[in-house]
Design a protein around this motif. Structure first.
Motif, PDB file in Angstrom:
ATOM      1  N   VAL A  48      35.964  38.643  38.188  1.00 34.47           N
ATOM      2  CA  VAL A  48      36.145  38.546  39.640  1.00 34.47           C
ATOM      3  C   VAL A  48      35.293  37.417  40.202  1.00 34.47           C
ATOM      4  O   VAL A  48      35.766  36.589  40.997  1.00 34.47           O
ATOM      5  CB  VAL A  48      35.791  39.884  40.344  1.00 34.47           C
ATOM      6  N   ASP A  77      36.794  34.110  39.510  1.00 32.67           N
ATOM      7  CA  ASP A  77      37.933  33.862  40.399  1.00 32.67           C
ATOM      8  C   ASP A  77      37.460  33.446  41.785  1.00 32.67           C
ATOM      9  O   ASP A  77      38.013  32.529  42.392  1.00 32.67           O
ATOM     10  CB  ASP A  77      38.817  35.104  40.512  1.00 32.67           C
ATOM     11  N   VAL A  78      36.447  34.126  42.305  1.00 32.97           N
ATOM     12  CA  VAL A  78      35.912  33.817  43.633  1.00 32.97           C
ATOM     13  C   VAL A  78      35.351  32.397  43.651  1.00 32.97           C
ATOM     14  O   VAL A  78      35.666  31.605  44.545  1.00 32.97           O
ATOM     15  CB  VAL A  78      34.838  34.850  44.039  1.00 32.97           C
ATOM     16  N   THR A 133      41.423  34.808  50.817  1.00 38.75           N
ATOM     17  CA  THR A 133      42.111  35.930  50.194  1.00 38.75           C
ATOM     18  C   THR A 133      42.847  35.429  48.964  1.00 38.75           C
ATOM     19  O   THR A 133      43.683  34.531  49.062  1.00 38.75           O
ATOM     20  CB  THR A 133      43.112  36.579  51.172  1.00 38.75           C
ATOM     21  N   LYS A 161      47.048  41.273  36.433  1.00 39.95           N
ATOM     22  CA  LYS A 161      46.289  41.408  37.672  1.00 39.95           C
ATOM     23  C   LYS A 161      47.256  41.635  38.821  1.00 39.95           C
ATOM     24  O   LYS A 161      48.336  41.039  38.873  1.00 39.95           O
ATOM     25  CB  LYS A 161      45.498  40.131  37.979  1.00 39.95           C
ATOM     26  N   LYS A 210      44.477  42.262  45.846  1.00 43.08           N
ATOM     27  CA  LYS A 210      43.780  41.195  46.575  1.00 43.08           C
ATOM     28  C   LYS A 210      42.275  41.259  46.361  1.00 43.08           C
ATOM     29  O   LYS A 210      41.685  42.337  46.269  1.00 43.08           O
ATOM     30  CB  LYS A 210      44.049  41.311  48.074  1.00 43.08           C
ATOM     31  N   ILE A 211      41.685  40.074  46.314  1.00 43.72           N
ATOM     32  CA  ILE A 211      40.239  39.905  46.396  1.00 43.72           C
ATOM     33  C   ILE A 211      39.994  39.167  47.707  1.00 43.72           C
ATOM     34  O   ILE A 211      40.587  38.107  47.944  1.00 43.72           O
ATOM     35  CB  ILE A 211      39.682  39.075  45.223  1.00 43.72           C
ATOM     36  N   ILE A 251      37.208  37.425  50.267  1.00 46.71           N
ATOM     37  CA  ILE A 251      35.856  36.863  50.350  1.00 46.71           C
ATOM     38  C   ILE A 251      35.597  36.441  51.789  1.00 46.71           C
ATOM     39  O   ILE A 251      36.400  35.715  52.378  1.00 46.71           O
ATOM     40  CB  ILE A 251      35.699  35.619  49.441  1.00 46.71           C
ATOM     41  N   ILE A 275      32.313  40.187  49.108  1.00 46.72           N
ATOM     42  CA  ILE A 275      33.530  40.304  48.316  1.00 46.72           C
ATOM     43  C   ILE A 275      34.009  41.752  48.386  1.00 46.72           C
ATOM     44  O   ILE A 275      33.253  42.673  48.083  1.00 46.72           O
ATOM     45  CB  ILE A 275      33.276  39.896  46.854  1.00 46.72           C
ATOM     46  N   THR A 276      35.274  41.936  48.798  1.00 48.36           N
ATOM     47  CA  THR A 276      35.885  43.262  48.841  1.00 48.36           C
ATOM     48  C   THR A 276      37.238  43.208  48.131  1.00 48.36           C
ATOM     49  O   THR A 276      37.723  42.126  47.793  1.00 48.36           O
ATOM     50  CB  THR A 276      36.076  43.754  50.294  1.00 48.36           C
ATOM     51  N   PHE A 277      37.833  44.363  47.945  1.00 47.41           N
ATOM     52  CA  PHE A 277      39.079  44.464  47.191  1.00 47.41           C
ATOM     53  C   PHE A 277      40.091  45.302  47.956  1.00 47.41           C
ATOM     54  O   PHE A 277      39.729  46.242  48.660  1.00 47.41           O
ATOM     55  CB  PHE A 277      38.822  45.110  45.824  1.00 47.41           C
ATOM     56  N   TYR A 292      43.263  46.205  44.200  1.00 44.16           N
ATOM     57  CA  TYR A 292      43.094  45.226  43.116  1.00 44.16           C
ATOM     58  C   TYR A 292      42.984  45.953  41.769  1.00 44.16           C
ATOM     59  O   TYR A 292      42.146  46.834  41.612  1.00 44.16           O
ATOM     60  CB  TYR A 292      41.852  44.372  43.361  1.00 44.16           C
TER      61      TYR A 292
END
Length: 158
Positions: free
Chosen positions: A54, A57-58, A90, A108, A111-112, A114, A130-132, A135
């Motif tokens: 994660v 990815d961010v 997003t 996958k 959504k992730i 930020i 960072i939230t989900f 996901y």
């Protein structure tokens, strides 16, 4: 006389050698773990691996915005918007996103999200939250909130 001293020295050396050999016996210990301990360890490794993915990815999404590059990953989209002084990025996976990680293929979806406030990452006080949202990696749902606050540059980081 010399023979007697030599004989005593030889006997003494043999005695010391025998003592060392006996006192250096190999000790074997067997450590056993319960099924619960093994499962906990495996779960911890999986969680660490998934969260590291994660964070990669961010970082890739934020870097691509800074470089104004477009990514050629068909199965995901990266959208951004500004709300006041907060950049909201997003990353959306459409569910058909198959990727390879550690020589294994994974799916996958979800959504992730930020939320970044402040300046760039190394500026003191800049924050990434960072939230989900629904996901998943394979059948594993990732939940939680990760907040990263920069302390800025320090002498140790240079």
């Amino acid at each position: 006389m010399k023979t007697k001293k030599l004989l005593l020295g030889l006997v003494g050396s043999l005695a010391i050698g025998a003592f060392i050999l006996v006192s250096c016996e190999k000790q074997t210990t067997t450590t056993s773990f319960s099924d619960e301990e093994l499962q906990t360890s495996e779960d911890d490794l999986l969680a660490t691996t998934l969260f590291n993915d994660v964070f990669n990815d961010v970082d890739n999404a934020l870097t691509s915005l800074q470089l104004k590059s477009t990514e050629a990953i068909v199965c995901r989209s990266v959208d951004h918007e500004w709300k006041d002084d907060t950049l909201i990025v997003t990353i959306t996976y459409n569910g058909d996103c198959l990727y390879e990680f550690n020589n294994n293929q994974h799916w996958k979806s979800g959504k992730i999200i930020i939320k970044r406030t402040g300046g760039r990452y190394f500026e003191e006080g800049s924050t990434k939250i960072i939230t989900f949202e629904d996901y998943y990696v394979d059948s594993v749902k990732i939940e939680g909130i990760k907040t990263i606050v920069s302390r800025g540059y320090s002498e140790d980081s240079l």
